[in-house]
Design a protein around this motif. Sequence first.
Motif, PDB file in Angstrom:
ATOM      1  N   LEU A 234      -4.126   4.599   7.793  1.00 56.58           N
ATOM      2  CA  LEU A 234      -4.509   3.234   8.779  1.00 56.58           C
ATOM      3  C   LEU A 234      -3.892   2.995  10.130  1.00 56.58           C
ATOM      4  O   LEU A 234      -4.620   2.699  11.060  1.00 56.58           O
TER       5      LEU A 234
ATOM      6  N   GLN B 232      -9.651  -3.544   5.804  1.00 57.17           N
ATOM      7  CA  GLN B 232      -9.158  -2.204   6.160  1.00 57.17           C
ATOM      8  C   GLN B 232     -10.110  -1.314   6.127  1.00 57.17           C
ATOM      9  O   GLN B 232     -10.321  -0.437   7.138  1.00 57.17           O
TER      10      GLN B 232
ATOM     11  N   LYS C  23      -7.110   0.356  -3.823  1.00 60.93           N
ATOM     12  CA  LYS C  23      -8.192   0.755  -3.003  1.00 60.93           C
ATOM     13  C   LYS C  23      -8.018  -0.126  -1.718  1.00 60.93           C
ATOM     14  O   LYS C  23      -7.361  -1.032  -1.331  1.00 60.93           O
ATOM     15  N   PHE C  24      -8.886   0.440  -0.391  1.00 59.83           N
ATOM     16  CA  PHE C  24      -8.820  -0.401   0.846  1.00 59.83           C
ATOM     17  C   PHE C  24      -9.744  -1.620   0.676  1.00 59.83           C
ATOM     18  O   PHE C  24     -10.643  -1.716  -0.116  1.00 59.83           O
TER      19      PHE C  24
ATOM     20  N   ILE D 230       0.843  -1.151  -0.204  1.00 57.96           N
ATOM     21  CA  ILE D 230       0.104   0.057   0.093  1.00 57.96           C
ATOM     22  C   ILE D 230       0.741   1.336   0.020  1.00 57.96           C
ATOM     23  O   ILE D 230       2.115   1.097   0.377  1.00 57.96           O
TER      24      ILE D 230
ATOM     25  N   ASN E  37       0.916   7.031   2.251  1.00 57.91           N
ATOM     26  CA  ASN E  37      -0.561   7.564   2.841  1.00 57.91           C
ATOM     27  C   ASN E  37      -1.393   6.979   3.340  1.00 57.91           C
ATOM     28  O   ASN E  37      -1.781   7.303   4.241  1.00 57.91           O
ATOM     29  N   LYS E  38      -1.741   5.736   2.714  1.00 52.99           N
ATOM     30  CA  LYS E  38      -2.769   4.710   3.271  1.00 52.99           C
ATOM     31  C   LYS E  38      -2.151   4.446   4.705  1.00 52.99           C
ATOM     32  O   LYS E  38      -2.837   4.074   5.590  1.00 52.99           O
TER      33      LYS E  38
END
Length: 179
Positions: free
Chosen positions: A33, A154, A149-150, A25, A28-29
Amino acid sequence: MNPEPINLNQTQSIQSNHIENLKVISVNKFIFLSFISFGLYQIWWIFKAWRFFLIKDKLNIMPAVRAVFSIFFLYSLFNRIKNYAKEQGYINDFSSGWMYLAYLITTLLVYLPEPYWLISLCDIIFLIPAFKALNYAQKQIVTTIEQEKFNTSQIILIIIGCIMWLLIFIGFVISFLYK
């Protein structure tokens, strides 16, 4: 009859077969998270990193134990990530010792009184260099996929995290109003 020698491309193919469908990922993710889950996602990432090295290097370790007790194993994980990333051509560098020490100190700030314990959420800063290095190295494996995408897990984590943040915010407001 001698077996046919294996060339580099075959070796990479064999290696990637042991680590199939590896997903990474973005930074930023990862930050989002980690923040939304109060640092629990960091433990998941540490588990996944140790699991990756378990498979890649055929180690005799328990990734879940190393993730839960990461405070004892994080320095060696940082070193392992740094060495692997350099082998894959990663040019950036970070100090495993300083990153570990800063992470440890920042994590211990959770024991500060309310609301100052929130500063401990900044410990993510000291995982980012290792995260970037591991992402770079893992992207060199042919079968690695960048998750756009999540995923479902997540999304559930985000929903639970939002509820928790909302409850904390309500608690801060109530405690402020009644002081």
